[in-house]
Motif scaffolding. Sequence first.
Motif, PDB file in Angstrom:
ATOM      1  N   LEU A 156     -37.885  51.447  25.388  1.00  0.00           N
ATOM      2  CA  LEU A 156     -37.602  51.616  26.825  1.00  0.00           C
ATOM      3  C   LEU A 156     -36.286  52.374  27.030  1.00  0.00           C
ATOM      4  CD1 LEU A 156     -38.836  50.329  29.578  1.00  0.00           C
ATOM      5  CD2 LEU A 156     -36.773  48.968  29.511  1.00  0.00           C
ATOM      6  N   HIS A 157     -35.401  52.176  26.095  1.00  0.00           N
ATOM      7  CA  HIS A 157     -34.108  52.828  26.111  1.00  0.00           C
ATOM      8  C   HIS A 157     -34.237  54.340  26.289  1.00  0.00           C
ATOM      9  CE1 HIS A 157     -30.181  53.601  23.748  1.00  0.00           C
ATOM     10  NE2 HIS A 157     -29.902  53.243  24.975  1.00  0.00           N
ATOM     11  N   SER A 158     -35.266  54.917  25.673  1.00  0.00           N
ATOM     12  CA  SER A 158     -35.395  56.372  25.695  1.00  0.00           C
ATOM     13  C   SER A 158     -35.853  56.877  27.067  1.00  0.00           C
ATOM     14  CB  SER A 158     -36.380  56.824  24.615  1.00  0.00           C
ATOM     15  OG  SER A 158     -37.634  56.248  24.902  1.00  0.00           O
ATOM     16  N   SER A 162     -29.802  59.185  31.395  1.00  0.00           N
ATOM     17  CA  SER A 162     -28.498  58.619  31.039  1.00  0.00           C
ATOM     18  C   SER A 162     -27.340  59.311  31.750  1.00  0.00           C
ATOM     19  CB  SER A 162     -28.347  58.745  29.521  1.00  0.00           C
ATOM     20  OG  SER A 162     -27.006  58.653  29.171  1.00  0.00           O
ATOM     21  N   VAL A 163     -26.410  58.510  32.259  1.00  0.00           N
ATOM     22  CA  VAL A 163     -25.172  59.113  32.765  1.00  0.00           C
ATOM     23  C   VAL A 163     -23.988  58.740  31.879  1.00  0.00           C
ATOM     24  CG1 VAL A 163     -25.884  59.299  35.171  1.00  0.00           C
ATOM     25  CG2 VAL A 163     -24.759  57.220  34.411  1.00  0.00           C
ATOM     26  N   ARG A 164     -24.167  57.706  31.050  1.00  0.00           N
ATOM     27  CA  ARG A 164     -23.045  57.290  30.218  1.00  0.00           C
ATOM     28  C   ARG A 164     -23.572  56.394  29.102  1.00  0.00           C
ATOM     29  NH1 ARG A 164     -19.126  52.851  32.561  1.00  0.00           N
ATOM     30  NH2 ARG A 164     -17.950  52.405  30.686  1.00  0.00           N
ATOM     31  N   ARG A 165     -22.994  56.558  27.925  1.00  0.00           N
ATOM     32  CA  ARG A 165     -23.375  55.685  26.807  1.00  0.00           C
ATOM     33  C   ARG A 165     -22.172  54.861  26.409  1.00  0.00           C
ATOM     34  NH1 ARG A 165     -28.363  57.195  25.278  1.00  0.00           N
ATOM     35  NH2 ARG A 165     -28.931  59.361  25.635  1.00  0.00           N
ATOM     36  N   ILE A 166     -22.436  53.627  26.019  1.00  0.00           N
ATOM     37  CA  ILE A 166     -21.336  52.725  25.636  1.00  0.00           C
ATOM     38  C   ILE A 166     -21.660  52.129  24.269  1.00  0.00           C
ATOM     39  CG2 ILE A 166     -20.025  50.651  26.260  1.00  0.00           C
ATOM     40  CD1 ILE A 166     -21.043  51.085  29.171  1.00  0.00           C
ATOM     41  N   ASP A 167     -20.798  52.425  23.307  1.00  0.00           N
ATOM     42  CA  ASP A 167     -20.932  51.815  21.986  1.00  0.00           C
ATOM     43  C   ASP A 167     -20.632  50.317  22.141  1.00  0.00           C
ATOM     44  OD1 ASP A 167     -20.296  50.851  19.352  1.00  0.00           O
ATOM     45  OD2 ASP A 167     -20.131  52.957  18.728  1.00  0.00           O
ATOM     46  N   TYR A 168     -21.518  49.481  21.586  1.00  0.00           N
ATOM     47  CA  TYR A 168     -21.296  48.034  21.711  1.00  0.00           C
ATOM     48  C   TYR A 168     -19.898  47.642  21.207  1.00  0.00           C
ATOM     49  CZ  TYR A 168     -26.262  46.725  22.550  1.00  0.00           C
ATOM     50  OH  TYR A 168     -27.519  46.546  23.072  1.00  0.00           O
ATOM     51  N   HIS A 169     -19.376  48.401  20.230  1.00  0.00           N
ATOM     52  CA  HIS A 169     -18.082  48.008  19.662  1.00  0.00           C
ATOM     53  C   HIS A 169     -16.939  48.246  20.632  1.00  0.00           C
ATOM     54  CE1 HIS A 169     -20.815  48.384  16.225  1.00  0.00           C
ATOM     55  NE2 HIS A 169     -20.204  47.272  15.869  1.00  0.00           N
ATOM     56  N   ASP A 170     -17.212  48.944  21.740  1.00  0.00           N
ATOM     57  CA  ASP A 170     -16.191  49.107  22.786  1.00  0.00           C
ATOM     58  C   ASP A 170     -16.323  48.008  23.848  1.00  0.00           C
ATOM     59  OD1 ASP A 170     -15.222  51.351  21.554  1.00  0.00           O
ATOM     60  OD2 ASP A 170     -16.594  52.693  22.639  1.00  0.00           O
ATOM     61  N   HIS A 184     -33.272  47.289  16.204  1.00  0.00           N
ATOM     62  CA  HIS A 184     -32.258  47.193  17.260  1.00  0.00           C
ATOM     63  C   HIS A 184     -31.320  48.394  17.147  1.00  0.00           C
ATOM     64  CE1 HIS A 184     -32.607  42.703  18.304  1.00  0.00           C
ATOM     65  NE2 HIS A 184     -33.578  42.962  17.451  1.00  0.00           N
ATOM     66  N   SER A 185     -30.652  48.762  18.272  1.00  0.00           N
ATOM     67  CA  SER A 185     -29.605  49.782  18.178  1.00  0.00           C
ATOM     68  C   SER A 185     -28.443  49.323  19.052  1.00  0.00           C
ATOM     69  CB  SER A 185     -30.174  51.140  18.608  1.00  0.00           C
ATOM     70  OG  SER A 185     -29.488  51.640  19.718  1.00  0.00           O
ATOM     71  N   PHE A 186     -27.248  49.783  18.728  1.00  0.00           N
ATOM     72  CA  PHE A 186     -26.050  49.213  19.360  1.00  0.00           C
ATOM     73  C   PHE A 186     -25.331  50.190  20.266  1.00  0.00           C
ATOM     74  CE2 PHE A 186     -25.076  45.415  16.336  1.00  0.00           C
ATOM     75  CZ  PHE A 186     -26.194  44.760  16.841  1.00  0.00           C
ATOM     76  N   GLU A 187     -26.069  50.849  21.128  1.00  0.00           N
ATOM     77  CA  GLU A 187     -25.456  51.727  22.113  1.00  0.00           C
ATOM     78  C   GLU A 187     -26.125  51.471  23.464  1.00  0.00           C
ATOM     79  OE1 GLU A 187     -23.976  56.179  21.671  1.00  0.00           O
ATOM     80  OE2 GLU A 187     -26.108  56.047  22.131  1.00  0.00           O
ATOM     81  N   ALA A 188     -25.341  50.992  24.419  1.00  0.00           N
ATOM     82  CA  ALA A 188     -25.897  50.735  25.754  1.00  0.00           C
ATOM     83  C   ALA A 188     -25.961  52.051  26.524  1.00  0.00           C
ATOM     84  CB  ALA A 188     -25.009  49.743  26.498  1.00  0.00           C
ATOM     85  N   THR A 189     -26.935  52.158  27.406  1.00  0.00           N
ATOM     86  CA  THR A 189     -27.037  53.354  28.247  1.00  0.00           C
ATOM     87  C   THR A 189     -26.997  52.954  29.717  1.00  0.00           C
ATOM     88  OG1 THR A 189     -28.387  54.444  26.598  1.00  0.00           O
ATOM     89  CG2 THR A 189     -28.426  55.392  28.783  1.00  0.00           C
ATOM     90  N   VAL A 190     -26.067  53.589  30.421  1.00  0.00           N
ATOM     91  CA  VAL A 190     -25.982  53.404  31.868  1.00  0.00           C
ATOM     92  C   VAL A 190     -26.693  54.599  32.490  1.00  0.00           C
ATOM     93  CG1 VAL A 190     -24.414  53.172  33.842  1.00  0.00           C
ATOM     94  CG2 VAL A 190     -23.712  52.351  31.571  1.00  0.00           C
ATOM     95  N   GLY A 191     -27.568  54.368  33.437  1.00  0.00           N
ATOM     96  CA  GLY A 191     -28.287  55.493  34.049  1.00  0.00           C
ATOM     97  C   GLY A 191     -29.347  54.996  34.999  1.00  0.00           C
ATOM     98  N   THR A 192     -30.471  55.691  35.029  1.00  0.00           N
ATOM     99  CA  THR A 192     -31.559  55.268  35.921  1.00  0.00           C
ATOM    100  C   THR A 192     -32.885  55.330  35.168  1.00  0.00           C
ATOM    101  OG1 THR A 192     -31.796  57.543  36.696  1.00  0.00           O
ATOM    102  CG2 THR A 192     -30.486  56.084  38.092  1.00  0.00           C
ATOM    103  N   VAL A 193     -33.775  54.443  35.571  1.00  0.00           N
ATOM    104  CA  VAL A 193     -35.180  54.541  35.161  1.00  0.00           C
ATOM    105  C   VAL A 193     -35.974  54.661  36.458  1.00  0.00           C
ATOM    106  CG1 VAL A 193     -37.141  53.328  34.147  1.00  0.00           C
ATOM    107  CG2 VAL A 193     -34.913  53.188  33.027  1.00  0.00           C
ATOM    108  N   ASP A 194     -36.692  55.747  36.616  1.00  0.00           N
ATOM    109  CA  ASP A 194     -37.434  55.988  37.870  1.00  0.00           C
ATOM    110  C   ASP A 194     -36.516  55.814  39.076  1.00  0.00           C
ATOM    111  OD1 ASP A 194     -39.661  56.242  36.209  1.00  0.00           O
ATOM    112  OD2 ASP A 194     -40.220  54.140  36.460  1.00  0.00           O
ATOM    113  N   ASP A 195     -35.326  56.342  38.983  1.00  0.00           N
ATOM    114  CA  ASP A 195     -34.320  56.316  40.060  1.00  0.00           C
ATOM    115  C   ASP A 195     -33.705  54.941  40.321  1.00  0.00           C
ATOM    116  OD1 ASP A 195     -34.492  59.026  40.514  1.00  0.00           O
ATOM    117  OD2 ASP A 195     -36.125  58.792  41.975  1.00  0.00           O
ATOM    118  N   VAL A 196     -34.053  53.944  39.539  1.00  0.00           N
ATOM    119  CA  VAL A 196     -33.435  52.621  39.711  1.00  0.00           C
ATOM    120  C   VAL A 196     -32.235  52.523  38.755  1.00  0.00           C
ATOM    121  CG1 VAL A 196     -33.776  50.124  39.562  1.00  0.00           C
ATOM    122  CG2 VAL A 196     -35.675  51.605  40.252  1.00  0.00           C
TER     123      VAL A 196
END
Length: 392
Positions: A156-158, A162-170, A184-196
């Motif tokens: 779902l991550h893909s 994306s407007v910003r990625r955050i390494d979990y270690h930050d 699993h992967s350790f990078e959060a993505t801030v952005g939108t899915v279908d404009d949400v």
Amino acid sequence: MSACLLGEGCRYDGGSRPSAAVCRLAGRTNAHPLCPEAAAGLKIPRPPAERVGGRVLLRDGTDVTDAFVSGAQACLDVARASGAPLAVLKARSPSCGVGLVYDGTYSGGLTRGNGVFAELLEEEGVCMVTEEVVESCRPSVEHPVAVVLGTGLGHLHSLVHSVRRIDYHDIDGFPEGARPIPGHSFEATVGTVDDVPVVVYPGRIHLYQGYSALEVTALVRHAHRLGCRDIVFACATGAIPGNAHKGLGILTDHINLTGANPLAGSSELRGLETPFVGMTDAYSPYLRAIARGVADDLGIAVEEGVYAGLLGPSFETPAEVRMLRGMGVSYVGMSTVCEVIAARALGMNVLGLTLAANYAGDGLVTHQSVVEEAQLHAQDFESLVRGVLRLL
Ligand code: HPA
């Protein structure tokens, strides 16, 4: 839905203001506007009416209970015929109030109880919420929806624009040396899915890896700091034979058998007023009803049930599976419970989704087989989450 929430002038003061969040939901679903008072033929706008004992009285003492009951019955017939899984009702009203209604003093005071129509819907087992619940779940750029993904469900991550990625270690409180397990992967993505607006966390750490309950809930506290009010947890589980089948499930409740609790111990968490957090309806009945409706509309097979969180990492013995079956558990896993406790302590609305990848106690289950089974359901899982996001 209470018609007044959609802007119909059917309240006593004539000043019914539509709820933008409810109107939006109505526009995306097959909603039925209902007003028990209009259905009863009461004068609209009517004078103030409140519940007094089991009755409904106007301020001058006129007893209008019979009219309220007949209007509620008429609306119940419509609700039954529609088969709707969810009722969105005007807060505090003598016909539609859910859990709290005006107390009969005509002073704005409130008392526990339901309106006349809500009483009937409750007997029917329909999930009822007020407009306040719908409004509190409505995402925005300031309040994105957090989505925490489990084993094999990270795809779902893909989909995130994306407007910003955050390494979990930050992320504050996330353990420095932690590395993702397969799937699993350790990078959060801030952005939108279908404009949400969303923040997607495509992996997590577990108690069985030796992390504390405080550490495994660092992502939840991060999501809360980012402004998230709704949080979706997705996890792979084993289905308890006899209580659930393999495939997708909506979590209705949990039993915490990990022996850990993120609210116990050090007080540093937590910026919380109290660690004594209520866990009734921890898995939001509103979000569950939305997910159920989406699954039904899309023809996706989804069951519902209680999740038991165990420490792991060994899978369950046959005796443990028998115990869990007897306890009414449908799904067993090694995550989620501490995160849900932390989210509730922070006042977040929780939706728990699971992919039961195997039958618990099946001697052949491996981490790899869980990943592979999860991938088989990835498409349905994605459609379900996207459908839910679209309705929030
Ligand atoms: N038990 C516990 N956790 C799990 C299982 C299981 O059978 N399958 C996937 N996660």
